[in-house]
Design an enzyme around this catalytic site. Structure first.
Site, mmCIF file in Angstrom:
data_model
loop_
_atom_site.group_PDB
_atom_site.id
_atom_site.type_symbol
_atom_site.label_atom_id
_atom_site.label_comp_id
_atom_site.label_asym_id
_atom_site.label_seq_id
_atom_site.Cartn_x
_atom_site.Cartn_y
_atom_site.Cartn_z
ATOM 1 N N GLU A 1 0.811 -1.235 0.000
ATOM 2 C CA GLU A 1 0.000 0.000 0.000
ATOM 3 C C GLU A 1 0.835 1.272 0.000
ATOM 4 O OE1 GLU A 1 -3.627 0.055 2.392
ATOM 5 O OE2 GLU A 1 -3.156 -1.968 3.084
ATOM 6 N N ASP B 1 -8.815 4.091 4.630
ATOM 7 C CA ASP B 1 -9.285 2.818 5.171
ATOM 8 C C ASP B 1 -9.776 1.922 4.029
ATOM 9 O OD1 ASP B 1 -10.253 1.560 7.949
ATOM 10 O OD2 ASP B 1 -11.755 1.122 6.411
ATOM 11 N N PRO C 1 -10.217 -1.846 20.213
ATOM 12 C CA PRO C 1 -9.901 -1.710 18.793
ATOM 13 C C PRO C 1 -10.060 -3.064 18.105
ATOM 14 C CG PRO C 1 -7.891 -1.959 20.042
ATOM 15 C CD PRO C 1 -9.015 -1.927 21.054
ATOM 16 N N SER C 2 -10.086 -3.077 16.773
ATOM 17 C CA SER C 2 -10.176 -4.396 16.127
ATOM 18 C C SER C 2 -8.795 -5.020 15.944
ATOM 19 C CB SER C 2 -10.946 -4.308 14.807
ATOM 20 O OG SER C 2 -10.431 -3.293 14.005
ATOM 21 N N TYR C 3 -7.706 -4.236 16.113
ATOM 22 C CA TYR C 3 -6.347 -4.805 16.171
ATOM 23 C C TYR C 3 -5.529 -3.956 17.133
ATOM 24 C CZ TYR C 3 -5.971 -1.239 12.519
ATOM 25 O OH TYR C 3 -6.081 -0.067 11.817
ATOM 26 N N HIS D 1 -4.093 3.036 16.510
ATOM 27 C CA HIS D 1 -4.457 3.734 15.281
ATOM 28 C C HIS D 1 -5.602 4.691 15.570
ATOM 29 C CE1 HIS D 1 -6.826 0.017 15.575
ATOM 30 N NE2 HIS D 1 -7.772 0.642 14.899
#
Lengths: 308, 308
Positions: free
Chosen positions: A156, A176, A242-244, A248
């Site tokens: 990315e 995102d 958070p999801s990870y 962030h």
């Protein structure tokens, strides 16, 4: 015109919508007026096959609203108070439409995808975090290689909108995954910090204020420069949980009702910074609320500890 | 059963829904299947008065979905591809419902309230509140007679779910206008406090903790008892800015993505209570973020003060 295109779509084998048997409601969305159901169809040879049916009411068409009010079947006053009143109205069938999407034959995976899980709120104290949540996070081995790939320009790299390369107070800003960048209405970017020792909000202390300040200021500036959206029209926040677990920060268009921006999960970056300014250990003291779905293993840990 | 209660509500003067003339669409939400329209009514003496009409399709009721699929009027295949297909279906009137909320007579302020506008975030310090927001609130004379009607049992008395009659630490719990009570998915109730001297979050101090505790505990218990929804599945919060300056607390189903539950407007009641416990003057010290639409006069005040 769009409707004509749709009508001209190739016609496959028709699904016997009228004879489907409903097994259960998988999920529904009262806000979006949609329902996801598990249905069963009996074939010619008597065999049963599964189907997922998604029913959704259609948006109002401006040019038909007046007719709708004039031609309603039954109208019923429900409530009246001062200048406010509410009515129920039954529209004529030709002014009412439901869109039905059918997945047939559906596998168990399709059914699971649409199944609603019950959600519970957890009020996590600092002790809960130390005794339940942290050991759980450490026992998991969720890969965040994809985050490191971005930070190391292994993936990315061409999507990076802004970078502050400082290893301690720097970060990378990328669109995102959920945002296709075709329109600004649902603008969604993520700032990923370079340092790798901050899992979540719970790890933040006053030490991290320079990093957070950089994200807030440079993130806003980069988005204004790149997309023309002023800082006052951005919602800038962290998730907890958070999801990870690599810190962030989310940047979403204020007018976009982004998933995960509800008060029970989102924390405004500016509030986080003010909290740390007033008490360096704020996030090692205070209780935090977050939702957990019934199938999430962390909920089980809280239940076993008698905290739900 | 809940529906029968609603039908037995006192009937006020009926609004001539069928003869309303549509002036313009103020706003619509394709996601929520809702439309906000400006209408005009001609009275007996030929005088024209303004009205706001909010039309909203109603959520699906699980027990009626099978009937809906069986008894549809017209059904039309729209698209078919592999295991996926979509249909349009016209439901019979008795299985279709639109909720209409009428504000009549409506003032220019009501019309502006529902007109779509650009939104900006404000970060309001305590000084901003004292110098800009509070004088603005005091200069406005938005009627909250409808709140007093409920508190005095002059309206909606049969809709009260729970009351703590204490004049200082008591409150009344009623279903919100937006909820038709047909399904629990979009459960939405409001607790209105009996005392009339608390405008918003900004007025709260440790003095109000007993009142807030009552709302939290009794509100949860009443909703569990009345609707069977456990406390861990409720989102309980205040708005800042609120839409009216008489302190009230929102109770919504956690699974329901209720409008106004975003982090930039909602404050969890439990967080508010913890803040007040740690610092009685928290809300007379800290900066608060909130969104303002481009047409809201308060935004102009902030702009004039050079604060946006």
């Amino acid at each position: 015109r769009r409707r004509d295109e749709a009508e001209a779509a190739p016609v496959g084998s028709s699904f016997p919508l009228g004879s489907v048997r409903l097994r259960r409601l998988l999920r529904d969305s009262a806000r979006e007026k949609a329902a996801f159901v598990h249905g069963q169809v009996v074939g010619a040879a008597g065999e049963e096959t599964d189907a997922v049916l998604i029913l959704e009411k259609t948006p109002f068409q401006e040019e038909k609203i007046e007719e709708l009010l004039r031609r309603h079947g039954k109208m019923e006053l429900q409530m009246s108070n001062d200048i406010y009143s509410t009515y129920r109205l039954q529209p004529p069938p030709e002014l009412s439409e439901i869109k039905v999407t059918v997945v047939h034959p559906a596998t168990e995976k399709h059914l699971q995808k649409y199944l609603r899980q019950e959600v519970h709120l957890i009020r996590e104290t600092w002790e809960d975090y130390k005794n339940i949540t942290l050991p759980f996070i450490q026992s998991q081995s969720f890969s965040i290689q994809w985050v490191y790939n971005i930070l190391e320009k292994k993936a990315e790299a061409d999507r990076i909108i802004h970078e502050n390369p400082d290893p301690c107070n720097g970060f990378v800003l990328v669109p995102d995954f959920k945002w296709n960048q075709n329109q600004l209405e649902d603008l969604y970017l993520i700032a990923l910090i370079h340092r790798r020792d901050v899992k979540s909000l719970r790890d933040l202390t006053a030490e991290h204020l320079p990093l957070l300040r950089n994200i807030l200021q440079e993130g806003k500036e980069a988005i204004t420069k790149h997309f023309g959206v002023p800082g006052s029209q951005l919602r800038i926040y962290l998730h907890y949980q958070p999801s990870y677990y690599h810190l962030h920060v989310h940047f979403t268009a204020l007018g976009y009702d982004a998933p995960g921006c509800s008060v029970e999960r989102a924390h405004l970056l500016e509030d986080v910074m003010d909290n740390l300014l007033l008490d360096a250990q704020h996030y090692q003291k205070r209780a935090l609320t977050f939702p957990l779905r019934a199938d999430e293993p962390l909920l089980k840990r809280f239940q076993e500890a008698g905290r739900v």
